[in-house]
Scaffold this active site. Structure first.
Site, PDB file in Angstrom:
ATOM      1  N   HIS A 132      -5.601   3.115 -10.141  1.00  9.79           N
ATOM      2  CA  HIS A 132      -4.573   2.089  -9.948  1.00  9.79           C
ATOM      3  C   HIS A 132      -5.123   0.788  -9.388  1.00  9.79           C
ATOM      4  CE1 HIS A 132      -4.938   3.244  -5.752  1.00  9.79           C
ATOM      5  NE2 HIS A 132      -4.240   2.187  -5.417  1.00  9.79           N
TER       6      HIS A 132
HETATM    7  C1  UD1 Z   1      -0.505  -1.371  -3.786  1.00 13.89           C
HETATM    8  C2  UD1 Z   1      -1.554  -1.912  -2.814  1.00 13.89           C
HETATM    9  C3  UD1 Z   1      -2.800  -1.031  -2.893  1.00 13.89           C
HETATM   10  C4  UD1 Z   1      -2.459   0.419  -2.667  1.00 13.89           C
HETATM   11  C5  UD1 Z   1      -1.366   0.854  -3.635  1.00 13.89           C
HETATM   12  C6  UD1 Z   1      -0.939   2.255  -3.341  1.00 13.89           C
HETATM   13  C7  UD1 Z   1      -1.690  -4.355  -2.430  1.00 13.89           C
HETATM   14  C8  UD1 Z   1      -2.425  -5.593  -2.786  1.00 13.89           C
HETATM   15  N1  UD1 Z   1      -1.970  -3.275  -3.188  1.00 13.89           N
HETATM   16  O1  UD1 Z   1      -1.035  -1.487  -5.103  1.00 13.89           O
HETATM   17  O2  UD1 Z   1      -3.713  -1.434  -1.883  1.00 13.89           O
HETATM   18  O3  UD1 Z   1      -3.611   1.185  -2.901  1.00 13.89           O
HETATM   19  O4  UD1 Z   1      -0.229  -0.020  -3.464  1.00 13.89           O
HETATM   20  O5  UD1 Z   1      -0.399   2.886  -4.476  1.00 13.89           O
HETATM   21  O6  UD1 Z   1      -0.903  -4.352  -1.520  1.00 13.89           O
HETATM   22  N2  UD1 Z   1       5.522  -0.873  -9.524  1.00 13.89           N
HETATM   23  C9  UD1 Z   1       6.531  -0.048  -9.980  1.00 13.89           C
HETATM   24  N3  UD1 Z   1       7.302   0.580  -9.050  1.00 13.89           N
HETATM   25  C10 UD1 Z   1       7.139   0.414  -7.716  1.00 13.89           C
HETATM   26  C11 UD1 Z   1       6.106  -0.427  -7.265  1.00 13.89           C
HETATM   27  C12 UD1 Z   1       5.301  -1.044  -8.192  1.00 13.89           C
HETATM   28  O7  UD1 Z   1       6.723   0.113 -11.171  1.00 13.89           O
HETATM   29  O8  UD1 Z   1       7.886   1.041  -6.934  1.00 13.89           O
HETATM   30  C13 UD1 Z   1       4.666  -1.547 -10.534  1.00 13.89           C
HETATM   31  C14 UD1 Z   1       5.059  -3.003 -10.770  1.00 13.89           C
HETATM   32  O9  UD1 Z   1       4.866  -3.277 -12.109  1.00 13.89           O
HETATM   33  C15 UD1 Z   1       4.057  -3.770  -9.922  1.00 13.89           C
HETATM   34  C16 UD1 Z   1       2.818  -2.874 -10.023  1.00 13.89           C
HETATM   35  O10 UD1 Z   1       3.316  -1.539 -10.064  1.00 13.89           O
HETATM   36  O11 UD1 Z   1       3.809  -5.047 -10.392  1.00 13.89           O
HETATM   37  C17 UD1 Z   1       1.882  -3.020  -8.834  1.00 13.89           C
HETATM   38  O12 UD1 Z   1       2.580  -2.747  -7.596  1.00 13.89           O
HETATM   39  P1  UD1 Z   1       2.060  -3.380  -6.214  1.00 13.89           P
HETATM   40  O13 UD1 Z   1       2.776  -2.774  -5.073  1.00 13.89           O
HETATM   41  O14 UD1 Z   1       2.046  -4.844  -6.310  1.00 13.89           O
HETATM   42  O15 UD1 Z   1       0.556  -2.931  -6.177  1.00 13.89           O
HETATM   43  P2  UD1 Z   1      -0.082  -1.488  -6.359  1.00 13.89           P
HETATM   44  O16 UD1 Z   1      -0.974  -1.538  -7.540  1.00 13.89           O
HETATM   45  O17 UD1 Z   1       0.952  -0.444  -6.267  1.00 13.89           O
HETATM   46  N1  UDP Z   2      -0.709  10.710  -4.422  1.00 11.31           N
HETATM   47  C1  UDP Z   2       0.430  11.431  -4.758  1.00 11.31           C
HETATM   48  N2  UDP Z   2       0.774  11.528  -6.084  1.00 11.31           N
HETATM   49  C2  UDP Z   2       0.029  10.969  -7.074  1.00 11.31           C
HETATM   50  C3  UDP Z   2      -1.139  10.254  -6.716  1.00 11.31           C
HETATM   51  C4  UDP Z   2      -1.473  10.125  -5.384  1.00 11.31           C
HETATM   52  O1  UDP Z   2       1.096  11.983  -3.880  1.00 11.31           O
HETATM   53  O2  UDP Z   2       0.393  11.106  -8.248  1.00 11.31           O
HETATM   54  C5  UDP Z   2      -1.033  10.544  -3.000  1.00 11.31           C
HETATM   55  C6  UDP Z   2      -2.364  11.105  -2.593  1.00 11.31           C
HETATM   56  O3  UDP Z   2      -2.206  12.398  -2.044  1.00 11.31           O
HETATM   57  C7  UDP Z   2      -2.883  10.106  -1.564  1.00 11.31           C
HETATM   58  C8  UDP Z   2      -2.109   8.844  -1.816  1.00 11.31           C
HETATM   59  O4  UDP Z   2      -1.119   9.165  -2.759  1.00 11.31           O
HETATM   60  O5  UDP Z   2      -2.615  10.510  -0.234  1.00 11.31           O
HETATM   61  C9  UDP Z   2      -3.035   7.770  -2.322  1.00 11.31           C
HETATM   62  O6  UDP Z   2      -2.299   6.704  -2.746  1.00 11.31           O
HETATM   63  P1  UDP Z   2      -2.905   5.608  -3.705  1.00 11.31           P
HETATM   64  O7  UDP Z   2      -4.046   6.173  -4.463  1.00 11.31           O
HETATM   65  O8  UDP Z   2      -1.768   5.051  -4.460  1.00 11.31           O
HETATM   66  O9  UDP Z   2      -3.361   4.473  -2.679  1.00 11.31           O
HETATM   67  P2  UDP Z   2      -4.688   4.191  -1.844  1.00 11.31           P
HETATM   68  O10 UDP Z   2      -4.993   5.377  -1.020  1.00 11.31           O
HETATM   69  O11 UDP Z   2      -5.766   3.845  -2.815  1.00 11.31           O
HETATM   70  O12 UDP Z   2      -4.314   2.992  -1.042  1.00 11.31           O
END
Ligand code: UD1
Ligand code: UDP
Length: 370
Positions: A200
């Site tokens: 992601h």
């Molecule tokens: C964010 C964090 C990242 C973290 C991740 C955990 C930042 C810069 N990034 O990344 O550090 O590892 O969360 O998963 O803060 N979207 C949905 N549903 C939701 C939320 C998001 O569909 O509930 C989609 C939207 O299209 C959005 C994209 O995901 O534009 C990215 O979401 P965003 O929260 O901006 O960043 P993440 O990639 O989730």
């Molecule tokens: N995780 C989850 N379901 C999924 C993928 C990840 O519950 O399908 C959990 C996983 O156990 C971990 C956390 O989400 O604790 C990690 O989140 P993510 O990779 O989105 O963010 P990051 O840790 O890179 O910020």
């Protein structure tokens, strides 16, 4: 003590749940705030359910948007909530845009910030998370570094020693607390011997050439791969016409207890996630990190994680080696978790209560004398 806890995305809920539970245990009331950065049930509601957390007291509902939009919108509302509530401390975890907003909003109101998971550095300033974590650390009065490596990063940036507490990472608490509750029934839906894949990170999934190279490398291993797809990645895969691979078993993002069951039972996990690199070593699952850098180098030096980069040929070569070299595989499986003993949340709460008791949970003026 009156703490406000800001937890707005999947990993923040997982890593702050043990802290919330510890406050409950010692009878300290706190406010739980989400900016609404993660809003879909599969990235937020499911985690409230699996972690048995209450609904947030405040939801700012910022939703998705650009870096500046998310950060600024959240800041404006958080400032109002903090000003009205005047907490003794604002607790944040990690490196999301919501963490940046909360840290900046609080420090400018002279409210001390406590940063859980302080001092991680990838030294890759292309990552929005690297910028967020550096700023959050420098806004904080209390820095909970998971290891001595993260403590050193903070000291090297001039953060005073007395602000830093090496306490381990609450991911260990969360993993150990929840593994016995993991939904093993999900294993029945999938083949017995499988690899687990998650992707992601913006640097990987927002560029189609990188994303397709990674997926081709892993599908090319010829094994069954379970791939819970983050919405960011799904959007990209739908926009581009992706090659289909029969052995790539794509699912929606999974609930925490389902995911833990898969992670524990996977032959190997391949990921660009931060939290999963940590969970993997706690659960003795070899981890291959699909990035060029990691802010979790302790998992690599401990021997449980290998950095494979993002180039197709290199990923395939490293994964094939891990899967075929029994000695290497076993040594990765037996690597010792360097992230603490699962009692991090208690340490965090004890330290905050102690500082508060002694009137030391505050932003000191330069002429302050205790
Ligand atoms: C964010 C964090 C990242 C973290 C991740 C955990 C930042 C810069 N990034 O990344 O550090 O590892 O969360 O998963 O803060 N979207 C949905 N549903 C939701 C939320 C998001 O569909 O509930 C989609 C939207 O299209 C959005 C994209 O995901 O534009 C990215 O979401 P965003 O929260 O901006 O960043 P993440 O990639 O989730
Ligand atoms: N995780 C989850 N379901 C999924 C993928 C990840 O519950 O399908 C959990 C996983 O156990 C971990 C956390 O989400 O604790 C990690 O989140 P993510 O990779 O989105 O963010 P990051 O840790 O890179 O910020």
């Amino acid at each position: 003590m009156k703490p406000f806890i800001v937890a707005s995305t999947r990993p923040e809920l997982i890593k702050l749940a043990p802290v919330m539970r510890e406050f409950d245990r010692v009878g300290i009331e706190y406010k739980f705030i989400t900016t609404g950065q993660h809003y879909d049930s599969e990235l937020f509601g499911v985690f409230l359910r699996d972690l048995k957390l209450r609904e947030p007291d405040y939801n700012i509902e910022i939703g998705s948007g650009t870096q500046a939009y998310q950060t600024a919108t959240a800041m404006v509302s958080l400032e109002k909530i903090f000003e009205e509530g005047m907490p003794d401390v604002v607790i944040v975890e990690g490196d999301t845009n919501s963490v940046l907003s909360a840290s900046l909003a609080a420090v400018k109101l002279h409210i001390p910030v406590a940063h859980v998971e302080a001092g991680l550095r990838s030294n890759d300033r292309r990552m929005p998370e690297e910028i967020n974590r550096i700023i959050a650390d420098h806004c904080s009065e209390v820095l909970f570094a998971p290891t001595e490596v993260s403590e050193k990063n903070l000291l090297d940036e001039g953060i005073p020693h007395e602000k830093i507490h090496v306490v381990g990472n609450t991911i260990v608490d969360a993993t150990l607390e929840n593994i016995s509750l993991a939904n093993d029934s999900i294993l029945e839906k999938f083949p017995e011997d499988f690899l687990l894949l998650t992707l992601h990170r913006a640097e990987n999934v927002d560029k189609i050439e990188i994303l397709s190279g990674i997926i081709n490398a892993i599908a090319g291993l010829g094994r069954d791969v379970i791939f819970p797809v983050h919405p960011r990645t799904k959007k990209m895969m739908e926009a581009a016409d992706f090659e289909k691979h029969e052995n790539l078993l794509m699912t929606e993002p999974l609930g925490y207890l389902d995911f833990l069951a898969l992670l524990k039972n996977a032959t190997c996990v391949l990921t660009d996630s931060g939290g999963i690199q940590e969970e993997a070593i706690v659960l003795n699952t070899p981890c291959i990190t699909l990035r060029t850098t990691t802010e979790r180098p302790e998992t690599i030096s401990a021997g449980g994680n290998i950095l494979a980069g993002v180039v197709e040929g290199k990923i395939k070569e490293i994964a094939e080696r891990v899967l075929s070299d029994k000695e290497l595989y076993d040594s990765m499986k037996n690597a010792k978790n360097p992230l603490g003993d699962g009692k991090t949340a208690k340490k965090i709460v004890d330290i905050l209560l102690e500082l508060h008791k002694h009137g030391a949970l505050l932003i000191k003026s330069p002429d302050f004398e205790a």
